[in-house]
Design an enzyme around this catalytic site. Structure first.
Site, PDB file in Angstrom:
ATOM      1  N   ARG A 126      59.326  24.304  58.696  1.00  0.00           N
ATOM      2  CA  ARG A 126      60.266  24.017  57.992  1.00  0.00           C
ATOM      3  C   ARG A 126      61.232  25.025  57.356  1.00  0.00           C
ATOM      4  NH1 ARG A 126      56.304  20.287  56.322  1.00  0.00           N
ATOM      5  NH2 ARG A 126      56.795  18.114  57.355  1.00  0.00           N
ATOM      6  N   LYS A 143      75.516  29.567  61.756  1.00  0.00           N
ATOM      7  CA  LYS A 143      75.468  28.203  62.813  1.00  0.00           C
ATOM      8  C   LYS A 143      74.341  28.610  63.888  1.00  0.00           C
ATOM      9  CE  LYS A 143      79.974  26.137  62.927  1.00  0.00           C
ATOM     10  NZ  LYS A 143      80.872  25.897  63.747  1.00  0.00           N
ATOM     11  N   GLU A 151      86.945  36.501  70.566  1.00  0.00           N
ATOM     12  CA  GLU A 151      86.846  35.788  69.271  1.00  0.00           C
ATOM     13  C   GLU A 151      87.268  36.959  68.240  1.00  0.00           C
ATOM     14  OE1 GLU A 151      85.524  33.057  68.946  1.00  0.00           O
ATOM     15  OE2 GLU A 151      83.850  32.746  70.114  1.00  0.00           O
ATOM     16  N   LYS A 202      85.662  35.930  59.123  1.00  0.00           N
ATOM     17  CA  LYS A 202      84.934  35.072  59.273  1.00  0.00           C
ATOM     18  C   LYS A 202      83.976  34.883  57.831  1.00  0.00           C
ATOM     19  CE  LYS A 202      81.331  32.656  61.891  1.00  0.00           C
ATOM     20  NZ  LYS A 202      80.783  32.451  62.905  1.00  0.00           N
ATOM     21  N   GLU A 216      81.337  23.548  57.223  1.00  0.00           N
ATOM     22  CA  GLU A 216      82.383  22.827  58.106  1.00  0.00           C
ATOM     23  C   GLU A 216      82.792  21.497  57.671  1.00  0.00           C
ATOM     24  OE1 GLU A 216      82.431  24.374  61.919  1.00  0.00           O
ATOM     25  OE2 GLU A 216      83.384  22.388  62.576  1.00  0.00           O
ATOM     26  N   ARG A 221      86.369  25.389  58.011  1.00  0.00           N
ATOM     27  CA  ARG A 221      85.695  26.438  58.682  1.00  0.00           C
ATOM     28  C   ARG A 221      85.993  25.765  60.445  1.00  0.00           C
ATOM     29  NH1 ARG A 221      79.417  28.420  58.721  1.00  0.00           N
ATOM     30  NH2 ARG A 221      79.416  29.279  60.691  1.00  0.00           N
ATOM     31  N   ASN A 276      87.145  27.334  65.200  1.00  0.00           N
ATOM     32  CA  ASN A 276      87.018  26.762  66.773  1.00  0.00           C
ATOM     33  C   ASN A 276      88.370  26.727  67.232  1.00  0.00           C
ATOM     34  OD1 ASN A 276      84.061  26.003  66.256  1.00  0.00           O
ATOM     35  ND2 ASN A 276      84.658  24.450  65.088  1.00  0.00           N
ATOM     36  N   HIS A 332      87.925  26.283  71.170  1.00  0.00           N
ATOM     37  CA  HIS A 332      86.731  25.941  71.403  1.00  0.00           C
ATOM     38  C   HIS A 332      86.545  24.677  72.051  1.00  0.00           C
ATOM     39  CE1 HIS A 332      85.871  29.604  69.132  1.00  0.00           C
ATOM     40  NE2 HIS A 332      84.674  29.576  69.397  1.00  0.00           N
ATOM     41  N   HIS A 365      84.773  24.661  75.320  1.00  0.00           N
ATOM     42  CA  HIS A 365      83.331  24.343  75.441  1.00  0.00           C
ATOM     43  C   HIS A 365      83.469  23.060  76.804  1.00  0.00           C
ATOM     44  CE1 HIS A 365      81.872  24.850  70.979  1.00  0.00           C
ATOM     45  NE2 HIS A 365      81.880  25.930  71.792  1.00  0.00           N
ATOM     46  N   HIS A 368      81.474  32.599  77.541  1.00  0.00           N
ATOM     47  CA  HIS A 368      81.802  31.704  76.280  1.00  0.00           C
ATOM     48  C   HIS A 368      83.220  32.314  75.874  1.00  0.00           C
ATOM     49  CE1 HIS A 368      81.745  29.798  72.546  1.00  0.00           C
ATOM     50  NE2 HIS A 368      82.189  30.669  71.809  1.00  0.00           N
TER      51      HIS A 368
HETATM   52  P1  NAD Z   1      74.822  36.311  75.447  1.00  0.00           P
HETATM   53  O1  NAD Z   1      74.107  36.385  74.239  1.00  0.00           O
HETATM   54  O2  NAD Z   1      74.645  35.643  76.640  1.00  0.00           O
HETATM   55  O3  NAD Z   1      74.876  37.977  75.768  1.00  0.00           O
HETATM   56  C1  NAD Z   1      75.659  38.559  76.972  1.00  0.00           C
HETATM   57  C2  NAD Z   1      75.037  39.241  77.920  1.00  0.00           C
HETATM   58  O4  NAD Z   1      74.934  40.617  77.365  1.00  0.00           O
HETATM   59  C3  NAD Z   1      73.485  38.740  78.265  1.00  0.00           C
HETATM   60  O5  NAD Z   1      73.227  39.024  79.551  1.00  0.00           O
HETATM   61  C4  NAD Z   1      72.669  40.001  77.234  1.00  0.00           C
HETATM   62  O6  NAD Z   1      71.396  39.928  77.856  1.00  0.00           O
HETATM   63  C5  NAD Z   1      73.434  40.858  77.602  1.00  0.00           C
HETATM   64  N1  NAD Z   1      73.315  41.844  76.409  1.00  0.00           N
HETATM   65  C6  NAD Z   1      73.307  41.836  75.042  1.00  0.00           C
HETATM   66  N2  NAD Z   1      73.294  42.934  74.385  1.00  0.00           N
HETATM   67  C7  NAD Z   1      73.729  43.925  75.303  1.00  0.00           C
HETATM   68  C8  NAD Z   1      73.792  45.271  75.244  1.00  0.00           C
HETATM   69  N3  NAD Z   1      73.898  46.040  73.901  1.00  0.00           N
HETATM   70  N4  NAD Z   1      73.770  46.121  76.422  1.00  0.00           N
HETATM   71  C9  NAD Z   1      73.845  45.475  77.525  1.00  0.00           C
HETATM   72  N5  NAD Z   1      73.572  44.136  77.821  1.00  0.00           N
HETATM   73  C10 NAD Z   1      73.417  43.223  76.602  1.00  0.00           C
HETATM   74  O7  NAD Z   1      76.291  36.283  75.166  1.00  0.00           O
HETATM   75  P2  NAD Z   1      77.292  36.574  73.776  1.00  0.00           P
HETATM   76  O8  NAD Z   1      78.677  36.556  74.315  1.00  0.00           O
HETATM   77  O9  NAD Z   1      76.853  37.430  72.854  1.00  0.00           O
HETATM   78  O10 NAD Z   1      77.160  35.069  72.878  1.00  0.00           O
HETATM   79  C11 NAD Z   1      77.524  33.829  73.459  1.00  0.00           C
HETATM   80  C12 NAD Z   1      76.663  32.807  72.985  1.00  0.00           C
HETATM   81  O11 NAD Z   1      77.216  32.853  71.381  1.00  0.00           O
HETATM   82  C13 NAD Z   1      77.175  31.341  73.331  1.00  0.00           C
HETATM   83  O12 NAD Z   1      75.978  30.623  73.435  1.00  0.00           O
HETATM   84  C14 NAD Z   1      77.685  30.850  72.099  1.00  0.00           C
HETATM   85  O13 NAD Z   1      77.697  29.305  72.073  1.00  0.00           O
HETATM   86  C15 NAD Z   1      77.297  31.680  70.853  1.00  0.00           C
HETATM   87  N6  NAD Z   1      78.354  31.472  69.739  1.00  0.00           N
HETATM   88  C16 NAD Z   1      77.599  31.027  68.484  1.00  0.00           C
HETATM   89  C17 NAD Z   1      78.509  31.181  67.473  1.00  0.00           C
HETATM   90  C18 NAD Z   1      77.907  30.884  66.134  1.00  0.00           C
HETATM   91  O14 NAD Z   1      78.496  31.037  65.027  1.00  0.00           O
HETATM   92  N7  NAD Z   1      76.525  30.722  65.878  1.00  0.00           N
HETATM   93  C19 NAD Z   1      79.841  31.652  67.359  1.00  0.00           C
HETATM   94  C20 NAD Z   1      80.255  32.155  68.832  1.00  0.00           C
HETATM   95  C21 NAD Z   1      79.386  32.108  70.019  1.00  0.00           C
HETATM   96  N1  GLY Z   2      81.939  29.972  65.576  1.00  0.00           N
HETATM   97  C1  GLY Z   2      82.553  29.089  64.724  1.00  0.00           C
HETATM   98  C2  GLY Z   2      81.994  29.065  63.355  1.00  0.00           C
HETATM   99  O1  GLY Z   2      81.009  29.812  63.244  1.00  0.00           O
HETATM  100  O2  GLY Z   2      82.192  28.161  62.675  1.00  0.00           O
END
Ligand code: NAD
Ligand code: GLY
Length: 363
Positions: A122, A144, A186, A228, A238, A242, A246, A249, A253, A266
């Site tokens: 939890r 998120k 972003e 942010k 949100e 907030r 998006n 997005h 998406h 992404h």
């Molecule tokens: P990712 O986590 O898939 O990383 C991208 C690639 O880079 C992967 O292959 C990873 O292994 C590699 N990598 C990471 N760090 C590295 C480094 N320092 N050196 C070499 N390789 C490295 O992708 P991302 O773009 O970081 O994140 C995308 C994800 O984030 C999506 O799932 C998206 O939905 C999510 N997201 C979430 C939020 C939120 O607010 N929570 C906001 C935006 C995106």
């Molecule tokens: N990436 C959208 C949010 O954090 O609200």
């Protein structure tokens, strides 16, 4: 704590936390000490990042009982099934409610680890150590967390804030160019939704960012995190503003889900989605053609796509967009632009403008 170039605070009352931005900080014990409560630490990472950064992270936490959980790499593994591996590792290691989880990786690892932390017994503490540009400017901040479902991106999740974010700019040196550009999508988003001055700065400094100029990168990360944090502080869960975060997005998406997770990055999907939102805003009569062109130019300059994949028809887009979390009572809401730096969330748009935006790409 000499290596930190900047500290920002996310002010959320008892859920407040600092973001440190700097080179070499992920391997510095001082940053973790006051934020790790109990004696047990689980570092969650993936098979690409582990050989690069796991040992030094574990070393920085050497006073604790440290274990690691190494997941497969890829958006396609951001699932409930793979999440279960984190719970299994925690249970096998007899981790208690006083444990801390550390998300060492990009947004996929951050989102999954955060959700595991929100739900294990939890709720246990977690720390974000984002290693991609995208995760440093966006996903590690704001709480998120979650996983994908085959029918929709990020459909299972929770709002759950980390205790600390350590954005180490030196980790970006091992990131490939395509991933760097994905993060820039972003960054551009903040300029578009709330910060016109930052958009202009990006127009002047995009080449420096692509060349990984450390000063330019650190500035872009700081300014993005501040944007942010301001939005999240005003609307953590949100219920209103907030949703501006998006921008692009809903279209993006649809691209990610429709093409199969991992096919489009992404940030690439968001970049194209922002172009589609700009096009629609222009059709609404809100955004000037000149501003629209500036947006396409900057996105192209960041080496990001500006048109959606031909494989997705307008009908398929509409079908996929209907699953978006911004659909309320059956009405699709979109983030659109009034101008560069000024955005709104609205369901009051002309439907023909949406269909014209979707059909102009010949799909
Ligand atoms: P990712 O986590 O898939 O990383 C991208 C690639 O880079 C992967 O292959 C990873 O292994 C590699 N990598 C990471 N760090 C590295 C480094 N320092 N050196 C070499 N390789 C490295 O992708 P991302 O773009 O970081 O994140 C995308 C994800 O984030 C999506 O799932 C998206 O939905 C999510 N997201 C979430 C939020 C939120 O607010 N929570 C906001 C935006 C995106
Ligand atoms: N990436 C959208 C949010 O954090 O609200």
């Amino acid at each position: 704590m000499s290596k930190c170039e900047c500290k920002l605070d996310v002010d959320l009352g008892e859920r407040s936390y600092p973001i440190y931005i700097g080179a070499g900080i992920y391997a510095d014990a001082d940053y973790y000490r006051e934020h790790v409560g109990g004696s047990q630490v689980m570092i969650v990472t993936n098979e690409t990042i582990a050989p690069l950064y796991l040992d030094e992270t574990a070393e920085a936490l050497s006073g604790y009982e440290v274990k690691s959980c190494v997941l497969p790499d890829g958006e396609e593994y951001k699932t409930l099934d793979v999440l279960n591996r984190i719970y299994t590792a925690l249970l096998k290691g007899r981790f208690s409610r006083r444990s801390t989880l550390i998300a060492l990786g990009g947004g996929v690892i951050g989102d999954m680890t955060g959700f595991a932390a929100a739900t294990y017994q939890r709720g246990v503490d977690f720390i974000q150590v984002p290693t991609t540009l995208l995760s440093q400017v966006d996903s590690s901040v704001g709480g998120k967390t979650g996983v994908n479902h085959l029918m929709g991106k990020n459909m299972i999740g929770a709002f759950y804030q980390p205790r600390l974010v350590l954005a180490d700019t030196s980790t970006l040196n091992t990131l490939d160019d395509r991933q760097l550009s994905s993060g820039l999508a972003e960054v551009i988003k903040y300029g578009l939704i709330i910060d016109a001055e930052f958009f202009t700065w990006l127009e002047k400094n995009m080449d420096a960012l692509l060349a990984r100029d450390p000063v330019a990168l650190a500035y872009a990360i700081q300014r993005s995190c501040r944007c942010k944090a301001d939005v999240v502080e005003a609307d953590e869960k949100e219920s209103g503003q907030r949703a501006l975060l998006n921008l692009g997005h809903t279209f993006g998406h649809a691209i990610e889900t429709g093409m199969g997770y991992g096919e489009w990055l992404h940030g690439e999907a968001v970049a194209t989605g922002m172009c589609m939102a700009a096009d629609m805003s222009r059709r609404q009569g809100w955004l000037s053609a000149q501003s629209c062109d500036r947006i396409y130019r900057l996105i192209e300059q960041a080496r990001l796509p500006i048109v959606p994949p031909k494989a997705l028809t307008s009908e398929r887009f509409i079908e996929l967009m209907a699953v978006d979390k911004k659909v309320v009572d059956g009405r699709l809401r979109l983030v659109l632009l009034k101008e560069i730096g000024s955005s709104l969330v609205t369901d009051e748009f002309e439907m023909h403008n949406l269909t014209e935006t979707l059909s102009q790409y010949g799909s």
